[in-house]
Design a protein around this motif. Sequence first.
Motif, PDB file in Angstrom:
ATOM      1  N   HIS A   1      17.900 -24.612 129.819  1.00  0.00           N
ATOM      2  CA  HIS A   1      19.144 -25.376 129.810  1.00  0.00           C
ATOM      3  C   HIS A   1      18.883 -26.807 130.254  1.00  0.00           C
ATOM      4  O   HIS A   1      17.960 -27.084 131.024  1.00  0.00           O
ATOM      5  N   LEU A   2      19.721 -27.737 129.783  1.00  0.00           N
ATOM      6  CA  LEU A   2      19.525 -29.155 130.046  1.00  0.00           C
ATOM      7  C   LEU A   2      19.934 -29.551 131.466  1.00  0.00           C
ATOM      8  O   LEU A   2      20.960 -29.102 131.975  1.00  0.00           O
ATOM      9  N   ILE A   3      19.107 -30.413 132.068  1.00  0.00           N
ATOM     10  CA  ILE A   3      19.392 -30.994 133.383  1.00  0.00           C
ATOM     11  C   ILE A   3      19.156 -32.496 133.264  1.00  0.00           C
ATOM     12  O   ILE A   3      18.197 -32.934 132.632  1.00  0.00           O
ATOM     13  N   SER A   4      20.025 -33.282 133.888  1.00  0.00           N
ATOM     14  CA  SER A   4      19.821 -34.731 133.882  1.00  0.00           C
ATOM     15  C   SER A   4      18.616 -35.077 134.760  1.00  0.00           C
ATOM     16  O   SER A   4      18.385 -34.457 135.786  1.00  0.00           O
ATOM     17  N   GLN A   5      17.839 -36.073 134.326  1.00  0.00           N
ATOM     18  CA  GLN A   5      16.706 -36.522 135.140  1.00  0.00           C
ATOM     19  C   GLN A   5      17.135 -37.590 136.133  1.00  0.00           C
ATOM     20  O   GLN A   5      16.324 -38.075 136.902  1.00  0.00           O
ATOM     21  N   ILE A   6      18.393 -37.970 136.084  1.00  0.00           N
ATOM     22  CA  ILE A   6      18.909 -38.950 137.034  1.00  0.00           C
ATOM     23  C   ILE A   6      19.951 -38.279 137.916  1.00  0.00           C
ATOM     24  O   ILE A   6      20.608 -37.334 137.486  1.00  0.00           O
ATOM     25  N   ALA A   7      20.062 -38.780 139.130  1.00  0.00           N
ATOM     26  CA  ALA A   7      20.909 -38.117 140.119  1.00  0.00           C
ATOM     27  C   ALA A   7      22.364 -38.579 140.003  1.00  0.00           C
ATOM     28  O   ALA A   7      22.717 -39.435 139.182  1.00  0.00           O
ATOM     29  N   THR A   8      23.198 -38.055 140.877  1.00  0.00           N
ATOM     30  CA  THR A   8      24.653 -38.141 140.774  1.00  0.00           C
ATOM     31  C   THR A   8      25.218 -39.544 140.574  1.00  0.00           C
ATOM     32  O   THR A   8      25.978 -39.778 139.649  1.00  0.00           O
ATOM     33  N   VAL A   9      24.854 -40.499 141.439  1.00  0.00           N
ATOM     34  CA  VAL A   9      25.492 -41.817 141.401  1.00  0.00           C
ATOM     35  C   VAL A   9      25.186 -42.532 140.089  1.00  0.00           C
ATOM     36  O   VAL A   9      26.091 -43.030 139.418  1.00  0.00           O
TER      37      VAL A   9
END
Length: 200
Positions: free
Chosen positions: A187-195
């Motif tokens: 499944h896809l996960i962003s490589q950048i964090a929340t902000v």
Amino acid sequence: MPGRGSGGGWRGAYSADSLETDPVDLDRIFERFLTEGRVGLPDFDIDFPASWRERIKTYLRGRWGEDYVISIGTVTRLRSKGAFNDAMRVLKPVLTKEIPYVQAEKLRKALTAADAPLAGKHMPWDEFCVEFADIVDPMQAEHPEIFALTEAFMGRVKSYGKHPAGVVVSTDNPLTDLPLRLDDEGHLISQIATVALEML
């Protein structure tokens, strides 16, 4: 939805027909959404039990499509204590004189204390060295290489993970233009964090 938590006190949600109850009629407090100095837009949380998380994510992927639903990635960076421990571990085989355990433990406790009052926003390394000079100076004089490596390690990425519950859902465009990676289940996960992700 009847509305629960702080979301149940948001008049905007009622006005958008997302809540069945009018928080003004019920005299609910909704100042959280009007707090002066709040930088981001108000969010509206819908809470599920932790045991439902994967079921909800599966539903969202089925409803909107795999490319339209991503988990929020997290990045863990080395802070003072972790950087010091790693520097000690790396250099231990080449040290001509080992730092006594009691002395090293004293420094670790000072690093923990420096983090505690700032609610996770650690004291900058140079400030720590000044404030705890009585502990730092003798060790630094004897082992400058450990302190140089500790400083070099500070802020470096230690590991990548994913938010246990945070998900971004797009109903219009696939999210495949974002920097992404796959988790163990594909499944896809962003490589950048929340902000940064929120800004995008």
